[in-house]
Each structure stands twice: as structure tokens, then as C-alpha cells.
Design a protein around this motif. Sequence first.
Motif, PDB file in Angstrom:
ATOM      1  N   SER A 153       0.826  -1.203   0.000  1.00 23.09           N
ATOM      2  CA  SER A 153       0.000   0.000   0.000  1.00 23.09           C
ATOM      3  C   SER A 153       0.861   1.254   0.000  1.00 23.09           C
ATOM      4  O   SER A 153       0.558   2.227  -0.693  1.00 23.09           O
ATOM      5  CB  SER A 153      -0.947  -0.002   1.204  1.00 23.09           C
ATOM      6  N   LEU A 154       1.955   1.248   0.759  1.00 23.00           N
ATOM      7  CA  LEU A 154       2.844   2.405   0.782  1.00 23.00           C
ATOM      8  C   LEU A 154       3.523   2.589  -0.569  1.00 23.00           C
ATOM      9  O   LEU A 154       3.663   3.718  -1.061  1.00 23.00           O
ATOM     10  CB  LEU A 154       3.889   2.236   1.883  1.00 23.00           C
ATOM     11  N   ALA A 155       3.928   1.485  -1.203  1.00 17.90           N
ATOM     12  CA  ALA A 155       4.535   1.571  -2.534  1.00 17.90           C
ATOM     13  C   ALA A 155       3.555   2.166  -3.537  1.00 17.90           C
ATOM     14  O   ALA A 155       3.908   3.039  -4.338  1.00 17.90           O
ATOM     15  CB  ALA A 155       4.983   0.187  -2.996  1.00 17.90           C
ATOM     16  N   GLY A 156       2.304   1.708  -3.485  1.00 18.42           N
ATOM     17  CA  GLY A 156       1.296   2.233  -4.409  1.00 18.42           C
ATOM     18  C   GLY A 156       1.041   3.710  -4.212  1.00 18.42           C
ATOM     19  O   GLY A 156       0.859   4.460  -5.179  1.00 18.42           O
ATOM     20  N   LEU A 157       1.042   4.159  -2.959  1.00 19.87           N
ATOM     21  CA  LEU A 157       0.813   5.579  -2.688  1.00 19.87           C
ATOM     22  C   LEU A 157       1.966   6.436  -3.192  1.00 19.87           C
ATOM     23  O   LEU A 157       1.755   7.515  -3.759  1.00 19.87           O
ATOM     24  CB  LEU A 157       0.615   5.800  -1.181  1.00 19.87           C
ATOM     25  N   ILE A 171       5.911  13.871   1.880  1.00 19.24           N
ATOM     26  CA  ILE A 171       6.596  14.119   3.153  1.00 19.24           C
ATOM     27  C   ILE A 171       5.869  13.415   4.293  1.00 19.24           C
ATOM     28  O   ILE A 171       6.493  12.838   5.197  1.00 19.24           O
ATOM     29  CB  ILE A 171       6.702  15.631   3.413  1.00 19.24           C
ATOM     30  N   VAL A 172       4.539  13.457   4.252  1.00 17.78           N
ATOM     31  CA  VAL A 172       3.761  12.758   5.283  1.00 17.78           C
ATOM     32  C   VAL A 172       4.080  11.262   5.275  1.00 17.78           C
ATOM     33  O   VAL A 172       4.292  10.644   6.316  1.00 17.78           O
ATOM     34  CB  VAL A 172       2.246  12.986   5.071  1.00 17.78           C
ATOM     35  N   LEU A 173       4.126  10.678   4.073  1.00 17.93           N
ATOM     36  CA  LEU A 173       4.404   9.243   3.970  1.00 17.93           C
ATOM     37  C   LEU A 173       5.835   8.907   4.379  1.00 17.93           C
ATOM     38  O   LEU A 173       6.098   7.873   4.981  1.00 17.93           O
ATOM     39  CB  LEU A 173       4.150   8.752   2.543  1.00 17.93           C
ATOM     40  N   LEU A 174       6.755   9.810   4.048  1.00 13.03           N
ATOM     41  CA  LEU A 174       8.157   9.579   4.392  1.00 13.03           C
ATOM     42  C   LEU A 174       8.441   9.882   5.855  1.00 13.03           C
ATOM     43  O   LEU A 174       9.540   9.632   6.341  1.00 13.03           O
ATOM     44  CB  LEU A 174       9.074  10.441   3.512  1.00 13.03           C
ATOM     45  N   THR A 197      -1.360   7.442   6.344  1.00 10.89           N
ATOM     46  CA  THR A 197      -1.695   6.839   5.050  1.00 10.89           C
ATOM     47  C   THR A 197      -2.845   7.583   4.396  1.00 10.89           C
ATOM     48  O   THR A 197      -2.813   7.893   3.202  1.00 10.89           O
ATOM     49  CB  THR A 197      -2.081   5.363   5.237  1.00 10.89           C
ATOM     50  N   VAL A 198      -3.880   7.874   5.183  1.00  5.14           N
ATOM     51  CA  VAL A 198      -5.039   8.592   4.648  1.00  5.14           C
ATOM     52  C   VAL A 198      -4.653   9.989   4.200  1.00  5.14           C
ATOM     53  O   VAL A 198      -4.998  10.429   3.092  1.00  5.14           O
ATOM     54  CB  VAL A 198      -6.157   8.657   5.711  1.00  5.14           C
ATOM     55  N   LEU A 199      -3.906  10.708   5.051  1.00  3.21           N
ATOM     56  CA  LEU A 199      -3.510  12.078   4.716  1.00  3.21           C
ATOM     57  C   LEU A 199      -2.592  12.105   3.498  1.00  3.21           C
ATOM     58  O   LEU A 199      -2.739  12.950   2.603  1.00  3.21           O
ATOM     59  CB  LEU A 199      -2.813  12.726   5.915  1.00  3.21           C
ATOM     60  N   GLY A 200      -1.636  11.184   3.452  1.00  5.95           N
ATOM     61  CA  GLY A 200      -0.726  11.140   2.307  1.00  5.95           C
ATOM     62  C   GLY A 200      -1.464  10.859   1.020  1.00  5.95           C
ATOM     63  O   GLY A 200      -1.189  11.481  -0.017  1.00  5.95           O
ATOM     64  N   PHE A 201      -2.418   9.938   1.071  1.00  4.68           N
ATOM     65  CA  PHE A 201      -3.210   9.613  -0.110  1.00  4.68           C
ATOM     66  C   PHE A 201      -3.981  10.834  -0.602  1.00  4.68           C
ATOM     67  O   PHE A 201      -3.948  11.171  -1.794  1.00  4.68           O
ATOM     68  CB  PHE A 201      -4.178   8.474   0.217  1.00  4.68           C
ATOM     69  N   ILE A 202      -4.668  11.516   0.290  1.00  2.00           N
ATOM     70  CA  ILE A 202      -5.479  12.673  -0.097  1.00  2.00           C
ATOM     71  C   ILE A 202      -4.612  13.773  -0.696  1.00  2.00           C
ATOM     72  O   ILE A 202      -4.933  14.352  -1.740  1.00  2.00           O
ATOM     73  CB  ILE A 202      -6.262  13.205   1.113  1.00  2.00           C
ATOM     74  N   LEU A 203      -3.489  14.055  -0.053  1.00  3.09           N
ATOM     75  CA  LEU A 203      -2.624  15.136  -0.516  1.00  3.09           C
ATOM     76  C   LEU A 203      -1.986  14.815  -1.869  1.00  3.09           C
ATOM     77  O   LEU A 203      -1.923  15.677  -2.755  1.00  3.09           O
ATOM     78  CB  LEU A 203      -1.535  15.413   0.522  1.00  3.09           C
ATOM     79  N   ILE A 204      -1.516  13.581  -2.046  1.00  2.00           N
ATOM     80  CA  ILE A 204      -0.847  13.214  -3.309  1.00  2.00           C
ATOM     81  C   ILE A 204      -1.837  13.223  -4.463  1.00  2.00           C
ATOM     82  O   ILE A 204      -1.552  13.765  -5.540  1.00  2.00           O
ATOM     83  CB  ILE A 204      -0.168  11.839  -3.178  1.00  2.00           C
ATOM     84  N   ILE A 205      -3.018  12.638  -4.266  1.00  5.35           N
ATOM     85  CA  ILE A 205      -3.990  12.560  -5.352  1.00  5.35           C
ATOM     86  C   ILE A 205      -4.505  13.956  -5.701  1.00  5.35           C
ATOM     87  O   ILE A 205      -4.612  14.323  -6.888  1.00  5.35           O
ATOM     88  CB  ILE A 205      -5.159  11.638  -4.971  1.00  5.35           C
ATOM     89  N   ALA A 206      -4.826  14.754  -4.679  1.00  5.96           N
ATOM     90  CA  ALA A 206      -5.298  16.118  -4.937  1.00  5.96           C
ATOM     91  C   ALA A 206      -4.207  16.940  -5.613  1.00  5.96           C
ATOM     92  O   ALA A 206      -4.471  17.701  -6.556  1.00  5.96           O
ATOM     93  CB  ALA A 206      -5.736  16.778  -3.634  1.00  5.96           C
TER      94      ALA A 206
END
Length: 307
Positions: free
Chosen positions: A92-96, A134-137, A265-274
Amino acid sequence: MTNRGTLLFVALALIWGIPYLLIRVAVAQLAPASLVFLRTALGALILLPLVLMRGRFRELLPRWRPILLYTLVEIGIPWGLLSDAERKVTSSLAGLLVASVPLVSAVLGRLLGNRDRLGAIQFGGLALGLGGVIVLLGFDFSGGQVFAMGEILLVVVGYALGPIVIARWLAGLPTLDVVAASLTIAALAYAPAGIALLPRTLPSLPVLVSVAVLGAVCTALAFVVFFKLIAEIGPTRSTVVTYLNPAVAVTAGVLVLREPFTLPTVLGFILIIAGAYLATGMANKHARRPSQRPEESPAPGEITGRD
């Protein structure tokens, strides 16, 4: 969108969202080189007959150098690095993290001479996407995981360079033919190490199924479905499928592999996709072109190989 278009759209989102899960399963018993060899060889065996029947394969020969470059940056290096990285980080982290490809593409396009100006919305999107990375890292990683994150970031750069190579040096060539040729080249390149590192005993059934699905479905079938989707709903709306892939990757990792689903994970997903949506100008494209016709042909740079 028609029912057929919706079905193709959902199918492609799933097909390009589950490879991270399958890679994670496969590398538990296969060396990264063996996995890439098996995947590319299977994909090539499926696509090559389709390409040869069309009789246009000779058109690729004069441009073998850019095809080799495309193979290197889009398949050869990224698939090897991603397979190695997923031995240490969750699927999941790789996909994000791979979802940040549009952000890097926007930056590289600008650095390499794209005349499109980046406005306030695009810059804001880049900032949002960077914040998501940055959130994910920001997790507490061990040394091996930090190295794996670096590998995935190199994968992102490779995936961003692939469309640029196609747009600059391979425009006008049948993209399916280019993909088939690239898979063949990658399979031949990985064959020595991939065969040598194959396990002496037959891998488990989940690993065998993962390899088969990666090669036949996520590689070969994916391109056929993508081209049909473009014909059905047009190239611009077809690219939106890339924004759903990370959600599929996270969902699959959490449900199947019991990977953690955390607030970062949720925050990183939202920020990257947006951020990717804004940085690539997709919001402006959709606002300006609501009546795009399905029969419009795709731009060469919009069709690339992906996990």
C-alpha cells in the motif's frame, strides 16, 4: 459514460491497482530479477502475436535507440527496483508513493522544455503532492526501509520519463507495438539473472498465481483494456483512472495482507492525489473540455506502461 465505458474504467482501475499486492506476495519467494523476467516474458508472449499479426513491427526498427531508452526508464529499471523495494515496505505504501508520478512529470516536463506555463493552481498542486510524500516519508523507518523508499522514488522518476521519451522520439508509432517490443527487450535482458536466481523448488500457489496475473492481466491485458477505454470515453477522461489506482492498492494491501491503515496513510493519499490532479492541469482540462468526443485519438505521451 456508457455502461461499457464504466465497466472498462473500473476494470482498469483494478488491474493497475493490484500489482503492488501481487509483487509483495511474489517477492516473498522469488528474487526481484526472476519476478521481472517471468512477468515481462509472459506479457511479451501474449502481446507479440497480436503485434506480429498487424504486420507493423518493422516500423520500430529505425527507432530502436529510443525504444531501448523507453524500455530502460519505464520497465527495466523501475520494475526491478519496485520488486526489490517491496521486500521491505508494504504494498500500500509503494502504491501511494508511485501515485506521485504526475507530480514529477509536471516538473520534468517544465524542465525539459514544455512550454505550458505552471500557474498558481499547478504550483499549489505540486506543494500539496510534495506534502503528501513528506507525510508518507515521515514514518519511523529502519535503514533498509529508507533505502527501499529511495528505490521507489527512482521508480517514480522512471515512470515520469517514459511518456516524455514516447512523446519526443516515438510519436506516430503504434504504442502497443512499442510496449510489446519493450517487454521483449526487458525479458531478454533479465533472462540470465532471472533464470539463474529461480528457486530450486516450485514456489507456492499464491506466488505462481501472482506471477501469472502480473504478466497476463496487469501487463498484457491492461494495455488492451486501456486502448478500448480510450476509444470508448476519450484520452483525457481515461487518464483519470490513474488517480484511483492508489486507492485500490491501499485497499488490497489492507484487506488481503492485513497491512496497517493509519492516519498518515489517509492524509498522504489525499494530498498526493489532490496535488497530482491540480498539478497536471486535469481540473482545467475537464472544465474546458466537458464535451470531448470518445472517438478522439490519444496523444502518444498519454499511453505508457505501468504496474
